[in-house]
Design an enzyme around this catalytic site. Sequence first.
Site, PDB file in Angstrom:
ATOM      1  N   ARG A  60       0.841  -1.217   0.074  1.00  0.00           N
ATOM      2  CA  ARG A  60       0.243  -0.099   0.054  1.00  0.00           C
ATOM      3  C   ARG A  60       0.807   1.217   0.029  1.00  0.00           C
ATOM      4  NH1 ARG A  60      -3.046  -1.764   5.301  1.00  0.00           N
ATOM      5  NH2 ARG A  60      -0.773  -2.106   5.546  1.00  0.00           N
ATOM      6  N   GLU A 234      15.328 -21.939  19.443  1.00  0.00           N
ATOM      7  CA  GLU A 234      15.557 -20.518  19.365  1.00  0.00           C
ATOM      8  C   GLU A 234      15.845 -19.858  20.731  1.00  0.00           C
ATOM      9  OE1 GLU A 234      13.437 -18.172  16.526  1.00  0.00           O
ATOM     10  OE2 GLU A 234      12.134 -19.928  16.368  1.00  0.00           O
ATOM     11  N   HIS A 258       7.594 -27.286   9.283  1.00  0.00           N
ATOM     12  CA  HIS A 258       9.034 -27.602   9.048  1.00  0.00           C
ATOM     13  C   HIS A 258       9.475 -28.938   9.524  1.00  0.00           C
ATOM     14  CE1 HIS A 258       9.047 -23.535   7.902  1.00  0.00           C
ATOM     15  NE2 HIS A 258       9.081 -23.065   8.972  1.00  0.00           N
ATOM     16  N   LYS A 358      11.068 -21.194  21.848  1.00  0.00           N
ATOM     17  CA  LYS A 358      11.600 -19.990  21.898  1.00  0.00           C
ATOM     18  C   LYS A 358      12.092 -19.661  23.234  1.00  0.00           C
ATOM     19  CE  LYS A 358       9.125 -17.615  18.356  1.00  0.00           C
ATOM     20  NZ  LYS A 358      10.181 -17.465  17.278  1.00  0.00           N
TER      21      LYS A 358
HETATM   22  N1  LIG Z   1       9.267 -12.365   8.099  1.00  0.00           N
HETATM   23  C1  LIG Z   1       9.736 -13.822   7.676  1.00  0.00           C
HETATM   24  O1  LIG Z   1      10.804 -13.851   8.126  1.00  0.00           O
HETATM   25  C2  LIG Z   1       8.865 -14.828   7.519  1.00  0.00           C
HETATM   26  C3  LIG Z   1       9.212 -16.328   7.500  1.00  0.00           C
HETATM   27  C4  LIG Z   1       8.654 -17.288   6.725  1.00  0.00           C
HETATM   28  C5  LIG Z   1       7.332 -16.667   6.177  1.00  0.00           C
HETATM   29  N2  LIG Z   1       6.667 -15.456   6.287  1.00  0.00           N
HETATM   30  C6  LIG Z   1       5.592 -15.303   5.661  1.00  0.00           C
HETATM   31  O2  LIG Z   1       5.687 -14.341   4.590  1.00  0.00           O
HETATM   32  C7  LIG Z   1       4.302 -13.714   4.603  1.00  0.00           C
HETATM   33  C8  LIG Z   1       4.804 -12.185   4.728  1.00  0.00           C
HETATM   34  O3  LIG Z   1       5.395 -11.876   6.025  1.00  0.00           O
HETATM   35  P1  LIG Z   1       6.132 -10.700   6.438  1.00  0.00           P
HETATM   36  O4  LIG Z   1       7.012 -10.748   7.738  1.00  0.00           O
HETATM   37  O5  LIG Z   1       7.012  -9.975   5.271  1.00  0.00           O
HETATM   38  O6  LIG Z   1       4.796  -9.767   6.832  1.00  0.00           O
HETATM   39  P2  LIG Z   1       4.892  -8.121   6.761  1.00  0.00           P
HETATM   40  O7  LIG Z   1       6.171  -7.592   7.107  1.00  0.00           O
HETATM   41  O8  LIG Z   1       3.654  -7.886   7.433  1.00  0.00           O
HETATM   42  O9  LIG Z   1       4.695  -7.704   5.162  1.00  0.00           O
HETATM   43  C9  LIG Z   1       3.323  -7.794   4.618  1.00  0.00           C
HETATM   44  C10 LIG Z   1       3.372  -6.349   3.766  1.00  0.00           C
HETATM   45  O10 LIG Z   1       2.299  -6.341   3.236  1.00  0.00           O
HETATM   46  C11 LIG Z   1       1.699  -5.162   2.890  1.00  0.00           C
HETATM   47  N3  LIG Z   1       0.160  -5.019   2.984  1.00  0.00           N
HETATM   48  C12 LIG Z   1      -0.395  -5.081   4.241  1.00  0.00           C
HETATM   49  N4  LIG Z   1      -1.775  -4.975   3.937  1.00  0.00           N
HETATM   50  C13 LIG Z   1      -1.969  -4.825   2.689  1.00  0.00           C
HETATM   51  C14 LIG Z   1      -2.868  -4.442   1.859  1.00  0.00           C
HETATM   52  N5  LIG Z   1      -4.203  -4.416   2.168  1.00  0.00           N
HETATM   53  N6  LIG Z   1      -2.670  -4.489   0.669  1.00  0.00           N
HETATM   54  C15 LIG Z   1      -1.563  -4.373  -0.004  1.00  0.00           C
HETATM   55  N7  LIG Z   1      -0.401  -4.569   0.585  1.00  0.00           N
HETATM   56  C16 LIG Z   1      -0.761  -4.917   2.128  1.00  0.00           C
HETATM   57  C17 LIG Z   1       2.317  -4.231   3.946  1.00  0.00           C
HETATM   58  O11 LIG Z   1       2.944  -3.184   3.427  1.00  0.00           O
HETATM   59  P3  LIG Z   1       2.289  -1.865   3.240  1.00  0.00           P
HETATM   60  O12 LIG Z   1       2.171  -1.326   4.645  1.00  0.00           O
HETATM   61  O13 LIG Z   1       3.199  -0.884   2.527  1.00  0.00           O
HETATM   62  O14 LIG Z   1       1.163  -1.862   2.600  1.00  0.00           O
HETATM   63  C18 LIG Z   1       3.466  -5.203   4.624  1.00  0.00           C
HETATM   64  O15 LIG Z   1       4.545  -4.535   4.788  1.00  0.00           O
HETATM   65  C19 LIG Z   1       3.557 -14.043   5.594  1.00  0.00           C
HETATM   66  O16 LIG Z   1       2.635 -14.814   5.423  1.00  0.00           O
HETATM   67  C20 LIG Z   1       4.525 -14.803   6.831  1.00  0.00           C
HETATM   68  O17 LIG Z   1       3.829 -15.705   7.768  1.00  0.00           O
HETATM   69  C21 LIG Z   1       7.404 -14.634   6.776  1.00  0.00           C
END
Ligand SMILES: NC(=O)c1ccc[n+]([C@@H]2O[C@H](COP(=O)([O-])OP(=O)(O)OC[C@H]3O[C@@H](n4cnc5c(N)ncnc54)[C@H](OP(=O)(O)O)[C@@H]3O)[C@@H](O)[C@H]2O)c1
Length: 510
Positions: A60, A234, A258, A358
């Site tokens: 967004r 962890e 996992h 954790k």
């Molecule tokens: N982080 C990790 O290490 C990790 C590891 C394994 C799996 N995952 C998985 O990967 C996925 C993403 O994780 P993440 O940690 O990157 O999440 P995150 O940091 O919350 O990122 C998601 C992004 O999506 C955007 N977003 C939110 N609502 C939106 C909307 N309505 N329309 C368009 N964009 C939107 C947001 O950016 P804006 O605010 O700019 O919209 C936000 O930064 C999840 O399913 C998570 O379970 C993450």
Amino acid sequence: MADANPFQDPLRFERRVPPCAIVIFGANGDLTKRKLLPALYRLAYERRIPQNFAMVGNSRTPMSDEDFRQKMKESVQKFIENSPFDESVWESFEQTLYYVAGDLKDTRCYQAIQKKLAEAEQQNQTGDNVLYYLSTQPSYYEIVIEQLGKHTMNRGKGWRRIVIEKPFGHDLASAHKLNQQTHEVFPEEDVYRIDHYLGKETVQNILAFRFGNGIFEPLWNRRYVNNVQITAAESIGVEGRGAYYQEAGALRDMIQNHLLQVMATVTMEPPTVFDATNVRDERAKLLRAIRVMKPEQVPLYAVAGQYGPAKIGGQQVPGFRQEEGVDPESQTDTYAAGTFFVDNWRWAGVPFYIRSGKRLPKRVTDIAIQFNAPPLAMFQQETRMGPRAPRPNLLVLRIQPEEGISLRFLSKSPGSGMRVRPVSMDFNYGSSFGERSPSAYETLLVDVMTGDPTLYTRQDMVEASWKVVQPILDVWQNQKFNFPNYDAGTWGPRESDEMLARQGHVWRTP
Ligand SMILES: NC(=O)c1ccc[n+]([C@@H]2O[C@H](COP(=O)([O-])OP(=O)(O)OC[C@H]3O[C@@H](n4cnc5c(N)ncnc54)[C@H](OP(=O)(O)O)[C@@H]3O)[C@@H](O)[C@H]2O)c1
């Protein structure tokens, strides 16, 4: 079919990525910054993605293509591991990055992505092959898939594939529903459910270790193996992700996906051919053979824990309930352990102990295979406390942080008398090969771009592993735990030790 794909080498040697574009949903998120972009940059650096490549990011936050490129540059510089940042590689790579600001709930967002994709495709000649990567909160998966279908973005002259991040569903019913909704838009062969553990070099090496050598596999069964312990520990807490973690918990976050996949890799039958279909068939068969607990068995074979506040190394650390965004009465498991059995001829009766938590004493993931003691204890082991029955052979497959394999066996202690002492033969991944290993995301991105699903999970595998944990979730949901039940910095709750003691075993200390 896997073999018909000219970009896919069944043995995964030389894989050429075809011209293609990636659309990343959630491009402003943590995963994109920490893992996806560093992996794509690294592939560009090694010339493993073609010149005809483009990436369109969406989230967004309003940003121009230029702003987005700058932001991604900073992330890559910050998060790239074990390799240099090359300004000239970046300069040409960043020209392939585009950005569309828009809300996934708004249909105009998809029109804007289509428009930007057409521009990126035209400028980079990506051959109408498109990969969609769902790196958004899981609550958006359904809506994005539906909208991609409504905008016919799931079809074209080239291929369309979709990567779905974890968690895939919240329980068995929601995973099944998500599979059905996904299949309304993408056929199973175009759906890539990511489990980044399967992309880790050391997890892939389990297959090489087992099926590339002649000496281990004959011992790999109930006649010789006494028990197996899989640990994913962890030392950190929830690190600002308390609100997310509170909805998940250790069983869902680590074991359902996992660690059950790791267990399947350790225990599956050898595939007749090393290709996606055969490897995944064997993994799925194994997951289906894991015994599903009856509700009354759950208290005996599964343990939930939650860390409380403690002093670690002179520093006070908060308990889970004191973490930001966490309910002060939270019943979430930050530690989960289970005893699992595989009901097949190879493994009948062998306990597989899995634990993850954790705020444990250290960060470590490993698999310890303990073999039976010799039928006759001829020697005594020397210990500081005096002689005792010797410790059995132990084979440890270390996934992280020090990737490698070690085999513990007994050796005669120097001096008179036949006293024995355990020693170990060690293989260390880093020092043996002396070259950088690709990150799991590099491997998995190349896989999906070349159309190789070997290391991705299939519908039946995901549902089979949810079936294994579902009865535990059901029982825990109706139970009021007396949390916290372990101090931060310790190896988990007492009940976990008691679970193993009932089978005559103890957790090893990694
Ligand atoms: N982080 C990790 O290490 C990790 C590891 C394994 C799996 N995952 C998985 O990967 C996925 C993403 O994780 P993440 O940690 O990157 O999440 P995150 O940091 O919350 O990122 C998601 C992004 O999506 C955007 N977003 C939110 N609502 C939106 C909307 N309505 N329309 C368009 N964009 C939107 C947001 O950016 P804006 O605010 O700019 O919209 C936000 O930064 C999840 O399913 C998570 O379970 C993450």
